[in-house]
Write a protein that holds these residues in place. Structure first.
Motif, PDB file in Angstrom:
ATOM      1  N   GLY A   9      11.637   3.433  -1.687  1.00 36.43           N
ATOM      2  CA  GLY A   9      13.292   3.376  -1.694  1.00 36.43           C
ATOM      3  C   GLY A   9      14.024   3.571  -2.851  1.00 36.43           C
ATOM      4  N   ALA A  10      15.377   3.146  -3.186  1.00 36.55           N
ATOM      5  CA  ALA A  10      15.959   3.279  -4.220  1.00 36.55           C
ATOM      6  C   ALA A  10      16.247   1.870  -4.933  1.00 36.55           C
ATOM      7  N   VAL A  11      15.979   1.475  -6.131  1.00 39.51           N
ATOM      8  CA  VAL A  11      16.411   0.453  -6.933  1.00 39.51           C
ATOM      9  C   VAL A  11      16.806   0.860  -8.322  1.00 39.51           C
ATOM     10  N   GLN A  12      17.350  -0.203  -9.077  1.00 39.06           N
ATOM     11  CA  GLN A  12      17.824  -0.049 -10.404  1.00 39.06           C
ATOM     12  C   GLN A  12      16.699  -0.174 -11.278  1.00 39.06           C
ATOM     13  N   THR A  13      16.918   0.260 -12.511  1.00 34.70           N
ATOM     14  CA  THR A  13      15.812  -0.030 -13.701  1.00 34.70           C
ATOM     15  C   THR A  13      15.807  -1.457 -13.732  1.00 34.70           C
ATOM     16  N   GLY A  14      14.522  -1.502 -14.026  1.00 33.00           N
ATOM     17  CA  GLY A  14      13.983  -3.008 -13.834  1.00 33.00           C
ATOM     18  C   GLY A  14      13.707  -3.831 -12.657  1.00 33.00           C
ATOM     19  N   GLY A  15      13.934  -3.255 -11.648  1.00 35.72           N
ATOM     20  CA  GLY A  15      13.562  -3.551 -10.269  1.00 35.72           C
ATOM     21  C   GLY A  15      12.216  -3.543  -9.908  1.00 35.72           C
ATOM     22  N   SER A  16      11.927  -3.980  -8.701  1.00 34.66           N
ATOM     23  CA  SER A  16      10.543  -3.976  -8.193  1.00 34.66           C
ATOM     24  C   SER A  16      10.539  -3.313  -6.957  1.00 34.66           C
ATOM     25  N   LEU A  17       9.320  -3.181  -6.429  1.00 30.92           N
ATOM     26  CA  LEU A  17       9.101  -2.393  -5.023  1.00 30.92           C
ATOM     27  C   LEU A  17       7.759  -2.701  -4.785  1.00 30.92           C
ATOM     28  N   ARG A  18       7.445  -2.868  -3.532  1.00 31.33           N
ATOM     29  CA  ARG A  18       6.149  -3.072  -3.073  1.00 31.33           C
ATOM     30  C   ARG A  18       5.667  -1.685  -1.781  1.00 31.33           C
ATOM     31  N   LEU A  19       4.926  -1.024  -2.116  1.00 27.12           N
ATOM     32  CA  LEU A  19       4.450  -0.146  -1.295  1.00 27.12           C
ATOM     33  C   LEU A  19       3.474  -0.554  -0.545  1.00 27.12           C
ATOM     34  N   SER A  20       3.297  -0.176   0.864  1.00 25.04           N
ATOM     35  CA  SER A  20       2.124  -0.427   1.664  1.00 25.04           C
ATOM     36  C   SER A  20       1.691   0.850   2.085  1.00 25.04           C
ATOM     37  N   CYS A  21       0.148   0.868   1.954  1.00 23.84           N
ATOM     38  CA  CYS A  21      -0.606   1.801   2.900  1.00 23.84           C
ATOM     39  C   CYS A  21      -1.505   1.215   3.887  1.00 23.84           C
ATOM     40  N   GLY A  22      -1.111   1.445   5.194  1.00 21.72           N
ATOM     41  CA  GLY A  22      -2.026   1.230   6.488  1.00 21.72           C
ATOM     42  C   GLY A  22      -3.217   2.207   6.454  1.00 21.72           C
ATOM     43  N   PHE A  23      -4.273   1.931   6.485  1.00 21.69           N
ATOM     44  CA  PHE A  23      -5.245   2.652   6.828  1.00 21.69           C
ATOM     45  C   PHE A  23      -6.248   2.315   7.916  1.00 21.69           C
ATOM     46  N   SER A  24      -6.664   3.402   8.586  1.00 22.53           N
ATOM     47  CA  SER A  24      -7.661   3.020   9.810  1.00 22.53           C
ATOM     48  C   SER A  24      -8.675   4.212   9.918  1.00 22.53           C
ATOM     49  N   GLY A  25      -9.540   3.775  10.676  1.00 19.45           N
ATOM     50  CA  GLY A  25     -10.614   4.926  11.000  1.00 19.45           C
ATOM     51  C   GLY A  25     -11.691   5.119  10.092  1.00 19.45           C
ATOM     52  N   LEU A  26     -11.655   4.393   8.886  1.00 19.36           N
ATOM     53  CA  LEU A  26     -12.654   4.477   8.059  1.00 19.36           C
ATOM     54  C   LEU A  26     -13.990   3.543   8.104  1.00 19.36           C
ATOM     55  N   PRO A  27     -15.191   3.787   7.809  1.00 23.55           N
ATOM     56  CA  PRO A  27     -16.308   2.755   7.861  1.00 23.55           C
ATOM     57  C   PRO A  27     -15.980   1.469   7.207  1.00 23.55           C
ATOM     58  N   ALA A  28     -16.433   0.389   7.717  1.00 23.61           N
ATOM     59  CA  ALA A  28     -15.866  -0.887   7.111  1.00 23.61           C
ATOM     60  C   ALA A  28     -16.453  -1.128   5.852  1.00 23.61           C
ATOM     61  N   VAL A  29     -17.634  -0.560   5.245  1.00 25.93           N
ATOM     62  CA  VAL A  29     -18.221  -1.028   4.025  1.00 25.93           C
ATOM     63  C   VAL A  29     -18.365   0.190   3.052  1.00 25.93           C
ATOM     64  N   THR A  30     -17.923   1.404   3.660  1.00 22.26           N
ATOM     65  CA  THR A  30     -17.909   2.485   2.748  1.00 22.26           C
ATOM     66  C   THR A  30     -16.655   3.419   2.539  1.00 22.26           C
ATOM     67  N   TYR A  31     -15.837   2.951   1.726  1.00 21.45           N
ATOM     68  CA  TYR A  31     -14.452   3.792   1.577  1.00 21.45           C
ATOM     69  C   TYR A  31     -13.979   3.728   0.436  1.00 21.45           C
ATOM     70  N   CYS A  32     -13.031   4.546   0.089  1.00 19.75           N
ATOM     71  CA  CYS A  32     -12.148   4.415  -1.182  1.00 19.75           C
ATOM     72  C   CYS A  32     -11.075   4.654  -0.942  1.00 19.75           C
ATOM     73  N   VAL A  33      -9.906   3.768  -1.226  1.00 18.52           N
ATOM     74  CA  VAL A  33      -8.301   4.187  -1.027  1.00 18.52           C
ATOM     75  C   VAL A  33      -7.720   4.071  -2.091  1.00 18.52           C
ATOM     76  N   ALA A  34      -6.643   4.926  -2.372  1.00 20.83           N
ATOM     77  CA  ALA A  34      -6.159   5.071  -3.522  1.00 20.83           C
ATOM     78  C   ALA A  34      -4.620   5.270  -3.538  1.00 20.83           C
TER      79      ALA A  34
END
Length: 129
Positions: A9-34
């Motif tokens: 989204g859009a915020v002013q200088t000094g503001g904060s944002l939290r991005l979310s990444c939903g991921f699915s279909g990866l092996p439970a014990v072997t993955y890398c997300v970035a």
């Protein structure tokens, strides 16, 4: 495998944002997300990574302002961004691969970026002065 970003989204200088990444279909014990971001005309720049064992790392250029964490119950990787400036204006992407080895690569390297296999469509972050 699905990777979906949200929270831009859009915020002013000094503001904060939290991005979310939903991921699915990866092996439970072997993955890398970035998290990556891309400025116009530039290569995608890695910002943070999560290994399946819970280890996280934030790239040095944004350490102190950005943090990353995984939801305790869901496959969601967050990118908390604080003290934002117009220089943070970019398209932000989440990516994943079914490999823990990729997470061992230097986050600044092309090898790390090229090791990501599944990409979201991105979410735009715009910081106004």
């Amino acid at each position: 495998v699905h990777v979906v970003e949200s929270g831009g989204g859009a915020v002013q200088t000094g503001g904060s944002l939290r991005l979310s990444c939903g991921f699915s279909g990866l092996p439970a014990v072997t993955y890398c997300v970035a998290w990556f971001r891309q400025f116009p005309g530039k290569e995608r720049q890695a910002l943070a990574k999560l290994r399946a064992n819970g280890q996280t790392y934030v790239a040095e250029p944004v350490q102190g302002r950005f943090t990353t964490s995984k939801d305790a119950n869901e496959n969601i990787l967050y990118l908390q961004m604080n003290d934002l400036t117009p220089d943070d204006t970019a398209q932000y992407y989440c990516a994943a691969v079914a490999s823990s080895e990729v997470c061992s690569y230097d986050i600044r390297s092309n090898t790390f970026r090229l090791g990501m296999r599944y990409w979201g469509t991105g979410t735009m972050v715009t910081i106004s002065s």
